[in-house]
Design an enzyme around this catalytic site. Structure first.
Site, PDB file in Angstrom:
ATOM      1  N   ARG A 148       0.855  -1.180   0.000  1.00  0.00           N
ATOM      2  CA  ARG A 148       0.000   0.000   0.000  1.00  0.00           C
ATOM      3  C   ARG A 148       0.890   1.229   0.000  1.00  0.00           C
ATOM      4  O   ARG A 148       1.899   1.273   0.704  1.00  0.00           O
ATOM      5  CB  ARG A 148      -0.870  -0.022   1.257  1.00  0.00           C
ATOM      6  CG  ARG A 148      -1.928   1.052   1.262  1.00  0.00           C
ATOM      7  CD  ARG A 148      -2.701   1.026   2.555  1.00  0.00           C
ATOM      8  NE  ARG A 148      -2.122   1.939   3.524  1.00  0.00           N
ATOM      9  CZ  ARG A 148      -2.795   2.500   4.524  1.00  0.00           C
ATOM     10  NH1 ARG A 148      -4.084   2.212   4.690  1.00  0.00           N
ATOM     11  NH2 ARG A 148      -2.215   3.315   5.371  1.00  0.00           N
ATOM     12  N   TYR A 160      -3.261  11.166   6.924  1.00  0.00           N
ATOM     13  CA  TYR A 160      -3.495   9.763   7.216  1.00  0.00           C
ATOM     14  C   TYR A 160      -2.530   8.843   6.451  1.00  0.00           C
ATOM     15  O   TYR A 160      -2.311   9.023   5.258  1.00  0.00           O
ATOM     16  CB  TYR A 160      -4.939   9.358   6.843  1.00  0.00           C
ATOM     17  CG  TYR A 160      -5.059   7.868   6.814  1.00  0.00           C
ATOM     18  CD1 TYR A 160      -5.150   7.162   8.007  1.00  0.00           C
ATOM     19  CD2 TYR A 160      -4.968   7.150   5.624  1.00  0.00           C
ATOM     20  CE1 TYR A 160      -5.161   5.791   8.014  1.00  0.00           C
ATOM     21  CE2 TYR A 160      -4.985   5.775   5.623  1.00  0.00           C
ATOM     22  CZ  TYR A 160      -5.074   5.102   6.824  1.00  0.00           C
ATOM     23  OH  TYR A 160      -5.055   3.734   6.831  1.00  0.00           O
ATOM     24  N   ASP A 217      -5.275   3.941  -0.057  1.00  0.00           N
ATOM     25  CA  ASP A 217      -6.433   4.155   0.817  1.00  0.00           C
ATOM     26  C   ASP A 217      -6.832   5.629   0.783  1.00  0.00           C
ATOM     27  O   ASP A 217      -6.049   6.506   1.166  1.00  0.00           O
ATOM     28  CB  ASP A 217      -6.038   3.745   2.251  1.00  0.00           C
ATOM     29  CG  ASP A 217      -7.235   3.694   3.199  1.00  0.00           C
ATOM     30  OD1 ASP A 217      -8.301   4.212   2.844  1.00  0.00           O
ATOM     31  OD2 ASP A 217      -7.080   3.113   4.299  1.00  0.00           O
ATOM     32  N   HIS A 219      -9.393   6.789   2.531  1.00  0.00           N
ATOM     33  CA  HIS A 219      -9.895   7.067   3.878  1.00  0.00           C
ATOM     34  C   HIS A 219     -11.151   7.925   3.905  1.00  0.00           C
ATOM     35  O   HIS A 219     -11.249   8.894   4.665  1.00  0.00           O
ATOM     36  CB  HIS A 219      -8.788   7.668   4.753  1.00  0.00           C
ATOM     37  CG  HIS A 219      -8.657   6.971   6.063  1.00  0.00           C
ATOM     38  ND1 HIS A 219      -8.884   7.589   7.253  1.00  0.00           N
ATOM     39  CD2 HIS A 219      -8.350   5.690   6.369  1.00  0.00           C
ATOM     40  CE1 HIS A 219      -8.715   6.720   8.239  1.00  0.00           C
ATOM     41  NE2 HIS A 219      -8.393   5.563   7.727  1.00  0.00           N
ATOM     42  N   GLU A 243      -9.040   2.132  -2.001  1.00  0.00           N
ATOM     43  CA  GLU A 243      -9.871   1.805  -0.829  1.00  0.00           C
ATOM     44  C   GLU A 243     -10.611   3.027  -0.298  1.00  0.00           C
ATOM     45  O   GLU A 243     -10.073   4.139  -0.311  1.00  0.00           O
ATOM     46  CB  GLU A 243      -8.922   1.257   0.254  1.00  0.00           C
ATOM     47  CG  GLU A 243      -9.590   1.026   1.589  1.00  0.00           C
ATOM     48  CD  GLU A 243      -8.562   0.643   2.660  1.00  0.00           C
ATOM     49  OE1 GLU A 243      -7.415   0.308   2.317  1.00  0.00           O
ATOM     50  OE2 GLU A 243      -8.927   0.697   3.844  1.00  0.00           O
ATOM     51  N   GLU A 269     -14.096  -1.223   6.051  1.00  0.00           N
ATOM     52  CA  GLU A 269     -13.448  -1.432   7.352  1.00  0.00           C
ATOM     53  C   GLU A 269     -14.279  -0.897   8.514  1.00  0.00           C
ATOM     54  O   GLU A 269     -14.105  -1.345   9.641  1.00  0.00           O
ATOM     55  CB  GLU A 269     -12.032  -0.837   7.374  1.00  0.00           C
ATOM     56  CG  GLU A 269     -11.996   0.674   7.328  1.00  0.00           C
ATOM     57  CD  GLU A 269     -10.585   1.231   7.295  1.00  0.00           C
ATOM     58  OE1 GLU A 269      -9.729   0.659   6.606  1.00  0.00           O
ATOM     59  OE2 GLU A 269     -10.339   2.251   7.964  1.00  0.00           O
ATOM     60  N   ARG A 290     -13.746  -5.135   2.800  1.00  0.00           N
ATOM     61  CA  ARG A 290     -12.642  -4.729   3.683  1.00  0.00           C
ATOM     62  C   ARG A 290     -12.900  -5.001   5.166  1.00  0.00           C
ATOM     63  O   ARG A 290     -12.136  -4.554   6.026  1.00  0.00           O
ATOM     64  CB  ARG A 290     -12.422  -3.213   3.503  1.00  0.00           C
ATOM     65  CG  ARG A 290     -11.584  -2.847   2.338  1.00  0.00           C
ATOM     66  CD  ARG A 290     -10.138  -3.241   2.539  1.00  0.00           C
ATOM     67  NE  ARG A 290      -9.435  -2.368   3.462  1.00  0.00           N
ATOM     68  CZ  ARG A 290      -8.473  -2.774   4.280  1.00  0.00           C
ATOM     69  NH1 ARG A 290      -8.124  -4.035   4.337  1.00  0.00           N
ATOM     70  NH2 ARG A 290      -7.852  -1.907   5.066  1.00  0.00           N
ATOM     71  N   GLU A 346      -4.567  -7.524   4.748  1.00  0.00           N
ATOM     72  CA  GLU A 346      -3.722  -6.430   5.253  1.00  0.00           C
ATOM     73  C   GLU A 346      -2.870  -6.938   6.422  1.00  0.00           C
ATOM     74  O   GLU A 346      -3.363  -7.666   7.285  1.00  0.00           O
ATOM     75  CB  GLU A 346      -4.621  -5.281   5.723  1.00  0.00           C
ATOM     76  CG  GLU A 346      -3.854  -4.062   6.212  1.00  0.00           C
ATOM     77  CD  GLU A 346      -4.793  -2.926   6.591  1.00  0.00           C
ATOM     78  OE1 GLU A 346      -5.991  -3.158   6.799  1.00  0.00           O
ATOM     79  OE2 GLU A 346      -4.293  -1.781   6.679  1.00  0.00           O
ATOM     80  N   TRP A 410     -12.072  12.150   8.586  1.00  0.00           N
ATOM     81  CA  TRP A 410     -10.666  11.805   8.802  1.00  0.00           C
ATOM     82  C   TRP A 410     -10.325  10.506   8.097  1.00  0.00           C
ATOM     83  O   TRP A 410     -11.036   9.549   8.133  1.00  0.00           O
ATOM     84  CB  TRP A 410     -10.321  11.656  10.292  1.00  0.00           C
ATOM     85  CG  TRP A 410      -8.888  11.226  10.399  1.00  0.00           C
ATOM     86  CD1 TRP A 410      -7.777  11.978  10.139  1.00  0.00           C
ATOM     87  CD2 TRP A 410      -8.403   9.925  10.719  1.00  0.00           C
ATOM     88  NE1 TRP A 410      -6.635  11.221  10.276  1.00  0.00           N
ATOM     89  CE2 TRP A 410      -6.983   9.952  10.638  1.00  0.00           C
ATOM     90  CE3 TRP A 410      -9.031   8.717  11.060  1.00  0.00           C
ATOM     91  CZ2 TRP A 410      -6.179   8.830  10.885  1.00  0.00           C
ATOM     92  CZ3 TRP A 410      -8.240   7.612  11.313  1.00  0.00           C
ATOM     93  CH2 TRP A 410      -6.839   7.670  11.223  1.00  0.00           C
TER      94      TRP A 410
HETATM   95  C1  GCO Z   1      -6.488   0.679   7.161  1.00  0.00           C
HETATM   96  C2  GCO Z   1      -7.265   1.627   8.009  1.00  0.00           C
HETATM   97  C3  GCO Z   1      -6.666   1.951   9.326  1.00  0.00           C
HETATM   98  C4  GCO Z   1      -7.646   2.788  10.158  1.00  0.00           C
HETATM   99  C5  GCO Z   1      -7.552   2.414  11.587  1.00  0.00           C
HETATM  100  C6  GCO Z   1      -8.499   3.184  12.462  1.00  0.00           C
HETATM  101  O1  GCO Z   1      -6.751   0.659   5.982  1.00  0.00           O
HETATM  102  O2  GCO Z   1      -5.692  -0.060   7.723  1.00  0.00           O
HETATM  103  O3  GCO Z   1      -7.709   2.720   7.270  1.00  0.00           O
HETATM  104  O4  GCO Z   1      -5.432   2.562   9.199  1.00  0.00           O
HETATM  105  O5  GCO Z   1      -7.422   4.144  10.009  1.00  0.00           O
HETATM  106  O6  GCO Z   1      -7.808   1.048  11.693  1.00  0.00           O
HETATM  107  O7  GCO Z   1      -8.525   2.652  13.726  1.00  0.00           O
HETATM  108 MG    MG Z   2      -8.351   1.820   5.407  1.00  0.00          MG
END
Ligand code: GCO
Ligand code: MG
Length: 410
Positions: A148, A160, A217, A219, A243, A269, A290, A346, A410
């Protein structure tokens, strides 16, 4: 008949917070489940302690599905991350017990191995191209076969997914949840991000070629139209997936993205039940699920989501950051081994302190993770050591638009 005799909710903080459920049967067999919800840990611990533990005492530990339905339907109040993390912990602990009682690793109970191991992806990042290339090379040297890629965005500060320490040889620290009384704040600008990311992937492809699977990602930060624009711009660099390009709760918004780009999409996620995926799966709006076992009601529930997804040729890409405990990660690996429609897993390595508390038996070789063949999940918990690490409040950051300070995702 063996019954559930004792249930403990264990909170520890070896560098970061984890909530673990330990179920003990009248035969003295113990099972572990992960109930960690980053930044809201004690809510799940209280839900378990106050409302679930008393209901488990005296039940037959063998009846995993019945216990799942009892906790899900029986509560009347369904779904939600706190409830589903709590149910997941019970489900996983009961699978662990069933494995130990039958002498089998959990993946054998789920149908046996469909593969030799689970292809894992690691996290590389950098504040600029040279540090990003070093980080990618470092991951290749560790044996990762899929990576990634996250970078800083010109004009923005900490964003992030970019490790705070980047010195070669040191362990990359990707942990965004800071041990502060209130969340830290970051600044964001979607236009600058959309402009920058394709230039990064162009450079990475030029340096490392097209053979390496690359992931990214978003996010949850873009609108459907912005996400479609980014997906299109990334097409020449043939990503493994993009993602969380939009916030996931509006499933219909992925229609716009999907109709505009062939860049593969992954999401989920922060989802917690199959209903969060209903439109996404039946309309084939995504390529990868995810979810984490820990946040989606456990092995039993995520297996059903994956069987549903299989009909639509959608694969797994389970969440595996360090805020999923080694128990949660092991549970994911057993499912990865068994399901037909596995895609990728992951893998962010836990800190040495965490791995002293949680003794794991999973392995990482030649880019593949394997859960090991110990009966159950294959994870042991050192309670004495765990008790020496007291819970410390920690929060994920929040995001504000750089332009005017309004709150963003975020
Ligand atoms: C990922 C996620 C994590 C989250 C985290 C929040 O793809 O691994 O985005 O980095 O930000 O799990 O608690
Ligand atoms: Mg993620």
């Amino acid at each position: 008949m063996s019954t559930i005799e004792r249930v403990d909710v264990l909170v520890t903080s070896p560098g970061r917070n984890f909530v673990t459920l330990k179920v003990t049967t009248s035969d003295g067999v113990t099972g572990l489940g992960d109930a960690t919800l980053n930044g809201r840990e004690l809510a799940v611990a209280a839900y378990l302690k106050e409302h679930i533990v008393p209901l488990l005492i005296g039940r037959d530990p063998q009846n995993i599905e019945d216990t799942w339905q009892y906790l899900y339907r029986g509560a009347y109040w369904r779904r939600g991350p706190v409830t589903m993390a709590a149910i997941a912990a019970v489900d996983v602990a009961l699978w662990d017990i069933k494995g130990k009682v039958t002498g089998q690793p959990v993946y054998q109970l789920l149908g046996g191995a469909s593969r030799t191991g689970a292809l894992a992806y690691g996290h590389a990042s950098g504040s600029d191209l040279p540090s990003l290339f070093t980080s990618i090379q470092n991951h290749l040297d560790q044996g990762f076969k899929a990576i990634r890629v996250q970078t800083s965005v010109p004009g923005l500060g900490q964003v992030y997914g970019v490790a705070t320490n980047q010195k070669p040889g040191e362990r990359y620290d990707y942990e965004p949840a800071k041990r502060t009384a209130v969340p830290t704040e970051e600044a964001w600008d979607s236009a600058a991000y959309i402009e920058h990311i394709p230039t990064v992937f162009k450079a990475v492809r030029e340096e490392f070629g097209y053979g390496l699977p690359l992931l990214h990602d978003g996010h949850h930060r873009l609108t459907p139209n912005e996400a479609a624009t980014l997906g299109k711009a990334l097409e020449p660099y043939r990503l493994f997936w993009l993602e969380d390009c939009t916030p996931g709760e509006n499933q219909e918004s992925l229609r716009r993205v999907r109709s505009q780009t062939t860049t593969p999409l992954a999401i989920g996620e922060i989802f917690n039940t199959v209903y969060d995926y209903q439109t996404l799966i039946t309309e084939q709006l995504i390529d990868y699920v995810r979810s984490a076992v820990t946040h989606t009601g456990g092995i039993s529930a995520l297996k059903k989501i994956m069987d549903f997804a299989a009909i639509y040729q959608i694969k797994s890409g389970f969440h595996g950051p360090t805020d999923i405990s080694p128990v949660g990660q092991a549970a994911a690996l057993h499912l990865d081994m068994a399901i037909h429609n596995f895609g990728i897993q992951e893998y962010m390595k836990h800190s040495p302190e965490t791995l002293e508390v949680f003794k794991t038996s999973y392995t990482f070789e030649n880019g593949l993770l394997h859960p090991g063949d110990n009966p159950g999940l294959g994870v042991e918990y050192d309670e004495e050591l765990a008790n020496s690490y007291e819970y410390t409040p920690a929060y994920l950051p929040v995001n504000r638009l750089q332009r005017d300070g309004s709150m963003h995702d975020w």
